[in-house]
Design a protein around this motif. Structure first.
Motif, PDB file in Angstrom:
ATOM      1  N   GLN A 133       0.737  -1.240  -0.063  1.00  0.00           N
ATOM      2  CA  GLN A 133      -0.154   0.046   0.202  1.00  0.00           C
ATOM      3  C   GLN A 133       0.942   1.094  -0.071  1.00  0.00           C
ATOM      4  OE1 GLN A 133      -3.469   0.015  -0.252  1.00  0.00           O
ATOM      5  NE2 GLN A 133      -2.959   2.179  -0.737  1.00  0.00           N
ATOM      6  N   GLU A 134       1.943   1.248   0.809  1.00  0.00           N
ATOM      7  CA  GLU A 134       2.803   2.521   0.924  1.00  0.00           C
ATOM      8  C   GLU A 134       3.324   2.483  -0.689  1.00  0.00           C
ATOM      9  OE1 GLU A 134       6.291   4.290   3.829  1.00  0.00           O
ATOM     10  OE2 GLU A 134       6.117   2.119   3.543  1.00  0.00           O
ATOM     11  N   ILE A 135       3.775   1.650  -1.301  1.00  0.00           N
ATOM     12  CA  ILE A 135       4.337   1.905  -2.635  1.00  0.00           C
ATOM     13  C   ILE A 135       3.364   2.332  -3.417  1.00  0.00           C
ATOM     14  CG2 ILE A 135       5.121   0.641  -4.685  1.00  0.00           C
ATOM     15  CD1 ILE A 135       7.441   1.009  -2.833  1.00  0.00           C
ATOM     16  N   ARG A 136       1.974   1.996  -3.478  1.00  0.00           N
ATOM     17  CA  ARG A 136       0.990   2.498  -4.189  1.00  0.00           C
ATOM     18  C   ARG A 136       0.716   3.816  -3.956  1.00  0.00           C
ATOM     19  NH1 ARG A 136      -1.362  -2.751  -3.785  1.00  0.00           N
ATOM     20  NH2 ARG A 136      -2.302  -2.344  -1.746  1.00  0.00           N
ATOM     21  N   ASP A 137       0.730   4.157  -2.782  1.00  0.00           N
ATOM     22  CA  ASP A 137       0.617   5.671  -2.370  1.00  0.00           C
ATOM     23  C   ASP A 137       1.617   6.720  -2.733  1.00  0.00           C
ATOM     24  OD1 ASP A 137      -1.997   4.826  -1.482  1.00  0.00           O
ATOM     25  OD2 ASP A 137      -1.299   4.724   0.879  1.00  0.00           O
ATOM     26  N   LEU A 138       2.901   6.100  -2.746  1.00  0.00           N
ATOM     27  CA  LEU A 138       4.069   6.969  -3.192  1.00  0.00           C
ATOM     28  C   LEU A 138       4.294   7.230  -4.442  1.00  0.00           C
ATOM     29  CD1 LEU A 138       7.013   5.485  -0.748  1.00  0.00           C
ATOM     30  CD2 LEU A 138       6.277   7.787  -0.956  1.00  0.00           C
ATOM     31  N   LEU A 139       3.947   6.278  -5.409  1.00  0.00           N
ATOM     32  CA  LEU A 139       4.369   6.428  -6.810  1.00  0.00           C
ATOM     33  C   LEU A 139       3.766   7.601  -7.453  1.00  0.00           C
ATOM     34  CD1 LEU A 139       4.420   2.894  -7.818  1.00  0.00           C
ATOM     35  CD2 LEU A 139       6.317   4.201  -7.488  1.00  0.00           C
ATOM     36  N   PRO A 140       2.605   7.947  -7.201  1.00  0.00           N
ATOM     37  CA  PRO A 140       1.951   9.142  -7.891  1.00  0.00           C
ATOM     38  C   PRO A 140       2.712  10.438  -7.812  1.00  0.00           C
ATOM     39  CG  PRO A 140       0.372   8.150  -6.640  1.00  0.00           C
ATOM     40  CD  PRO A 140       1.242   7.498  -6.113  1.00  0.00           C
ATOM     41  N   PHE A 141       3.585  10.664  -6.713  1.00  0.00           N
ATOM     42  CA  PHE A 141       4.400  11.797  -6.471  1.00  0.00           C
ATOM     43  C   PHE A 141       5.720  11.583  -6.195  1.00  0.00           C
ATOM     44  CE2 PHE A 141       2.224  10.992  -2.451  1.00  0.00           C
ATOM     45  CZ  PHE A 141       2.866  10.958  -1.673  1.00  0.00           C
ATOM     46  N   CYS A 142       6.192  10.357  -5.991  1.00  0.00           N
ATOM     47  CA  CYS A 142       7.890  10.158  -5.990  1.00  0.00           C
ATOM     48  C   CYS A 142       8.207   9.225  -6.884  1.00  0.00           C
ATOM     49  CB  CYS A 142       7.830   9.537  -4.279  1.00  0.00           C
ATOM     50  SG  CYS A 142       9.292   9.261  -3.809  1.00  0.00           S
ATOM     51  N   ASN A 143       9.324   9.613  -7.501  1.00  0.00           N
ATOM     52  CA  ASN A 143      10.072   8.819  -8.530  1.00  0.00           C
ATOM     53  C   ASN A 143      11.496   8.456  -8.084  1.00  0.00           C
ATOM     54  OD1 ASN A 143      10.535  11.492  -9.013  1.00  0.00           O
ATOM     55  ND2 ASN A 143      11.433  10.838 -10.922  1.00  0.00           N
ATOM     56  N   HIS A 144      11.809   8.800  -7.074  1.00  0.00           N
ATOM     57  CA  HIS A 144      13.183   8.613  -6.517  1.00  0.00           C
ATOM     58  C   HIS A 144      13.109   7.879  -5.328  1.00  0.00           C
ATOM     59  CE1 HIS A 144      15.428  11.695  -9.003  1.00  0.00           C
ATOM     60  NE2 HIS A 144      14.193  12.343  -8.738  1.00  0.00           N
ATOM     61  N   LEU A 145      13.045   6.360  -5.680  1.00  0.00           N
ATOM     62  CA  LEU A 145      12.920   5.529  -4.532  1.00  0.00           C
ATOM     63  C   LEU A 145      14.260   4.516  -4.258  1.00  0.00           C
ATOM     64  CD1 LEU A 145       9.455   4.218  -5.487  1.00  0.00           C
ATOM     65  CD2 LEU A 145      10.146   5.334  -3.110  1.00  0.00           C
ATOM     66  N   TYR A 146      14.577   4.578  -3.030  1.00  0.00           N
ATOM     67  CA  TYR A 146      15.991   3.717  -2.659  1.00  0.00           C
ATOM     68  C   TYR A 146      15.228   2.658  -1.848  1.00  0.00           C
ATOM     69  CZ  TYR A 146      18.167   8.278  -3.494  1.00  0.00           C
ATOM     70  OH  TYR A 146      18.501   9.261  -4.016  1.00  0.00           O
ATOM     71  N   PHE A 147      15.780   1.403  -2.036  1.00  0.00           N
ATOM     72  CA  PHE A 147      15.452   0.112  -1.646  1.00  0.00           C
ATOM     73  C   PHE A 147      16.454  -0.170  -0.454  1.00  0.00           C
ATOM     74  CE2 PHE A 147      13.232   0.409  -5.396  1.00  0.00           C
ATOM     75  CZ  PHE A 147      11.676   0.395  -5.113  1.00  0.00           C
ATOM     76  N   ASN A 148      16.137  -1.164   0.517  1.00  0.00           N
ATOM     77  CA  ASN A 148      17.076  -1.645   1.518  1.00  0.00           C
ATOM     78  C   ASN A 148      17.510  -2.890   1.203  1.00  0.00           C
ATOM     79  OD1 ASN A 148      18.220  -1.187   4.187  1.00  0.00           O
ATOM     80  ND2 ASN A 148      17.159  -2.636   4.895  1.00  0.00           N
ATOM     81  N   SER A 149      16.824  -3.821   0.303  1.00  0.00           N
ATOM     82  CA  SER A 149      17.137  -5.300  -0.058  1.00  0.00           C
ATOM     83  C   SER A 149      16.943  -5.316  -1.520  1.00  0.00           C
ATOM     84  CB  SER A 149      16.385  -6.019   0.965  1.00  0.00           C
ATOM     85  OG  SER A 149      15.087  -5.910   0.633  1.00  0.00           O
ATOM     86  N   LEU A 150      17.647  -6.401  -1.781  1.00  0.00           N
ATOM     87  CA  LEU A 150      17.383  -7.119  -2.970  1.00  0.00           C
ATOM     88  C   LEU A 150      16.192  -7.496  -3.292  1.00  0.00           C
ATOM     89  CD1 LEU A 150      20.791  -9.129  -3.962  1.00  0.00           C
ATOM     90  CD2 LEU A 150      20.132  -6.796  -4.132  1.00  0.00           C
ATOM     91  N   SER A 151      15.288  -8.021  -2.476  1.00  0.00           N
ATOM     92  CA  SER A 151      13.983  -8.678  -2.707  1.00  0.00           C
ATOM     93  C   SER A 151      13.124  -7.352  -2.620  1.00  0.00           C
ATOM     94  CB  SER A 151      13.787  -9.460  -1.399  1.00  0.00           C
ATOM     95  OG  SER A 151      13.730  -8.535   0.040  1.00  0.00           O
ATOM     96  N   GLN A 152      13.271  -6.455  -1.970  1.00  0.00           N
ATOM     97  CA  GLN A 152      12.308  -5.015  -1.955  1.00  0.00           C
ATOM     98  C   GLN A 152      12.575  -4.586  -3.489  1.00  0.00           C
ATOM     99  OE1 GLN A 152      10.722  -2.683   0.730  1.00  0.00           O
ATOM    100  NE2 GLN A 152       9.602  -4.712   1.067  1.00  0.00           N
ATOM    101  N   GLY A 166      17.282   3.404  -6.393  1.00  0.00           N
ATOM    102  CA  GLY A 166      18.405   3.073  -5.866  1.00  0.00           C
ATOM    103  C   GLY A 166      18.540   1.992  -5.104  1.00  0.00           C
ATOM    104  N   LEU A 167      19.652   1.562  -4.471  1.00  0.00           N
ATOM    105  CA  LEU A 167      19.797   0.610  -3.433  1.00  0.00           C
ATOM    106  C   LEU A 167      20.899   0.905  -2.382  1.00  0.00           C
ATOM    107  CD1 LEU A 167      19.268  -2.438  -3.026  1.00  0.00           C
ATOM    108  CD2 LEU A 167      21.352  -3.035  -4.155  1.00  0.00           C
ATOM    109  N   ARG A 168      20.387   0.826  -1.247  1.00  0.00           N
ATOM    110  CA  ARG A 168      20.949   1.147   0.078  1.00  0.00           C
ATOM    111  C   ARG A 168      22.347  -0.018   0.034  1.00  0.00           C
ATOM    112  NH1 ARG A 168      19.570   3.540   5.827  1.00  0.00           N
ATOM    113  NH2 ARG A 168      21.769   3.548   6.501  1.00  0.00           N
ATOM    114  N   VAL A 169      23.528   0.668   0.297  1.00  0.00           N
ATOM    115  CA  VAL A 169      24.715  -0.214   0.288  1.00  0.00           C
ATOM    116  C   VAL A 169      25.097  -0.061   2.165  1.00  0.00           C
ATOM    117  CG1 VAL A 169      27.062  -0.752  -0.269  1.00  0.00           C
ATOM    118  CG2 VAL A 169      25.142   0.017  -1.830  1.00  0.00           C
ATOM    119  N   ASN A 170      25.377  -1.023   2.552  1.00  0.00           N
ATOM    120  CA  ASN A 170      26.051  -1.014   3.940  1.00  0.00           C
ATOM    121  C   ASN A 170      27.784  -1.033   3.732  1.00  0.00           C
ATOM    122  OD1 ASN A 170      27.248  -1.721   6.449  1.00  0.00           O
ATOM    123  ND2 ASN A 170      25.415  -2.606   7.171  1.00  0.00           N
TER     124      ASN A 170
END
Length: 405
Positions: free
Chosen positions: A90-109, A128-132
């Motif tokens: 649901q969060e992704i669906r609500d974010l996408l209309p106004f946010c096109n810069h998305l960073y993910f924390n894991s490969l699965s996401q 983007g992908l977050r790197v530790n």
């Protein structure tokens, strides 16, 4: 300070426009010398009354979730970036209309939601992908604040950055600092260049996150500029900084009143109408001792400044003043914009402080005041109706409870 302070009804957060503009000038200098983009991290400061001021010198905002991103969409009108350790459908669906810069924390996401972003925004999508980086640089309470601490849930390791994975992203996101000085910013950048050069060559953008405390007087800004320019030249990448605390460092105050003085202790205790646990939680969590106007090592009158909640440890610290404090007098606590307004609570029914602005000409205005309704509506919607004697008997019978009394 006396003139505007006399007009402040406490408790109140006061944003100092002159001080904030000085911080924004440092950010503008870094942008000019490097060409990097700088975003306001709204997890640290989201007083949207001042978003137009920040928008004059910054490129946008970075959000930690849907509500922060939506707030920026409605009031900032710059780029909106978002990172979360995990998104829901649901969060992704609500974010996408106004946010096109998305960073993910894991490969699965990334695999789950990346295609949705590409489909929604096409060529405008920036994934983007977050790197530790597995480089621990945070010195103050690292167990709580170090993103590279052992067992950290943040980001993938460099071994996961295969050519196949890198082909699906535009940016690497490395948020690894917390109130760090320039030597740590530089060390982080050099570490990335040394341990993951192939990954840097494969992406368009490197987001260096926040925690670069570049408005602190001990921070060597030129060292950061030189390191960013080296990174950009060597790998032909764009860079992004996401400061929160640096943009509001020493940018405002929390003004309190003295309600009572408990003077039969070794050090008298001044009880204030503010609370560390409610209004400045990092004082207890980090922990640290904030600066207070008038505090002096040579002060002859020492007091413990304490909050008015039932929490025994609800204490700001011990301070010394040239003149004795008086009940009804005011205490001004410095550097109270970062991670304060966004983290307030109404524990014990404590009132939320006013939000105020100190203009450059010395005028003071209240942006917003809070009251009982703000406290009430965080706790429930409508109370259950009071039980009459007959309905109470019906209720007891239905639950097979023995009669009261």
């Amino acid at each position: 300070m006396t003139q505007w302070l006399s007009r402040v009804q406490t408790p109140a957060y006061v944003a100092d426009i002159e001080a904030l503009k000085q911080n924004l000038a440092v950010a503008a200098h870094i942008k000019h010398e490097t060409g990097c983009r700088i975003l306001l991290a709204t997890k640290s400061f989201a007083m949207f009354e001042l978003f137009p001021l920040f928008a004059q010198g910054l490129d946008g905002t970075t959000a930690s979730g849907l509500y922060e991103a939506r707030l920026a969409h409605e009031h900032f009108h710059g780029e909106i970036h978002a990172y979360s350790p995990a998104y829901s459908d649901q969060e992704i669906r609500d974010l996408l209309p106004f946010c096109n810069h998305l960073y993910f924390n894991s490969l699965s996401q990334l695999e789950r939601y990346g295609p949705l972003c590409r489909a929604a925004h096409g060529e405008r999508s920036q994934l983007g992908l977050r790197v530790n980086p597995q480089l621990s640089l945070v010195k103050n309470n690292p167990d709580l604040y170090d993103p590279s601490a052992p067992g950290s849930r943040f980001g993938v390791f460099k071994e996961s950055l295969t050519p196949e994975v890198l082909a699906t992203v535009d940016a690497l996101h490395v948020h690894n600092l917390c109130e760090n000085m320039a030597e740590d910013s530089v060390r982080l950048i050099h570490h990335l260049m040394n341990v993951m050069p192939d990954a840097l060559e494969a992406v368009e953008t490197v987001n260096l996150g926040g925690g670069h405390y570049f408005t602190h007087p001990d921070y060597e800004v030129m060292a950061l500029i030189e390191a960013i320019n080296m990174l950009q030249a060597r790998f032909n990448v764009n860079t992004i900084l996401e400061p929160g605390g640096a943009l509001t460092f020493n940018g405002g105050y929390l003004v309190a009143s003295v309600l009572d003085i408990v003077d039969d202790r070794a050090v008298p205790i001044a009880i204030l109408d503010v609370s560390p646990t409610c209004h400045m939680p990092d004082v207890l969590e980090m922990p640290y001792r904030p600066e207070v106007v008038g505090d002096s090592p040579q002060g002859r009158h020492r007091y413990v400044l304490a909050g008015k909640t039932c929490l025994s440890g609800d204490v700001v610290g011990t301070y010394a003043f040239d003149a004795p404090l008086q009940v009804g007098g005011k205490v001004v606590i410095k550097d109270m914009l970062q991670y304060t307004i966004v983290k307030t609570t109404t524990f014990n029914g404590m009132p939320l402080p006013d939000l105020g602005v100190l203009e450059e000409d010395g005028t003071y205005r209240v942006v917003h005041s809070f009251g009982y309704e703000d406290f009430k509506h965080r706790l429930s919607k409508m109370p259950m109706p009071l039980l009459t004697e007959s309905t109470l008997q019906e209720f007891q019978t239905a639950l097979h409870w023995p009669p009261f009394g």
